[in-house]
Design a protein around this motif. Structure first.
Motif, mmCIF file in Angstrom:
data_model
loop_
_atom_site.group_PDB
_atom_site.id
_atom_site.type_symbol
_atom_site.label_atom_id
_atom_site.label_comp_id
_atom_site.label_asym_id
_atom_site.label_seq_id
_atom_site.Cartn_x
_atom_site.Cartn_y
_atom_site.Cartn_z
ATOM 1 N N TYR A 189 0.821 -1.213 0.000
ATOM 2 C CA TYR A 189 0.000 0.000 0.000
ATOM 3 C C TYR A 189 0.854 1.263 0.000
ATOM 4 C CZ TYR A 189 -3.941 2.994 1.264
ATOM 5 O OH TYR A 189 -4.915 3.954 1.270
ATOM 6 N N ASN A 249 -10.226 0.652 2.775
ATOM 7 C CA ASN A 249 -10.037 -0.679 2.207
ATOM 8 C C ASN A 249 -10.997 -1.685 2.818
ATOM 9 O OD1 ASN A 249 -8.022 0.312 0.635
ATOM 10 N ND2 ASN A 249 -6.393 -0.915 1.522
ATOM 11 N N PRO A 264 -3.941 -1.925 5.442
ATOM 12 C CA PRO A 264 -2.518 -1.672 5.226
ATOM 13 C C PRO A 264 -1.729 -1.437 6.510
ATOM 14 C CG PRO A 264 -3.792 0.226 4.558
ATOM 15 C CD PRO A 264 -4.772 -0.853 4.903
#
Length: 136
Positions: free
Chosen positions: A37, A88, A125
């Motif tokens: 990421y 995400n 991440p």
């Protein structure tokens, strides 16, 4: 009991109130981070005084960062274990169990809809989501 000092208009006012710090979460280990990421970024080289000036002055040997360099260095932070609202988990959840609470409020999880697939934890991440087995 802790004492909080609040500076208002160059005066110090002392307020006695009980302060309870937020409970600390455990920092994410490197294994929990998804480094894909983040982009690679070299650290900023800070200016250093030459040896003659070090011996003749009391100036700082290693110079500080200006505003743009400090912002660049801050962007290198991996936020280990701290959610920075990348969305995400919200995007990958197949059950719509992740609820957006608004800017700065992070997310909540509706456990009635969550089936425990762990996609949110895999895609996070910074390792802020930990999937734990439920005790029966």
């Amino acid at each position: 009991m802790r004492i909080c000092w609040i500076g208002v208009r160059r005066r110090q006012y002392r307020h006695r109130r009980s302060y309870q710090p937020a409970p600390k979460h455990e920092p994410a280990t490197f294994e929990r981070l998804n480094t894909w990421y983040y982009t690679d970024a070299e650290k900023t080289v800070r200016p250093v005084l030459d040896i003659i000036r070090r011996q003749s002055t009391f100036d700082e040997v290693v110079g500080g960062l200006d505003e743009s360099n400090a912002l660049f260095e801050a962007r290198r932070c991996l936020s280990c274990g701290n959610c920075f609202e990348c969305d995400n988990c919200y995007g990958v959840c197949p059950d719509s169990a992740v609820i957006k609470l608004g800017a700065g409020k992070r997310f909540a999880f509706n456990y009635d809809y969550c089936k425990g697939c762990g996609l949110c934890a895999e895609e996070c991440p910074c390792g802020a989501i930990v999937v734990e087995l439920e005790e029966k």
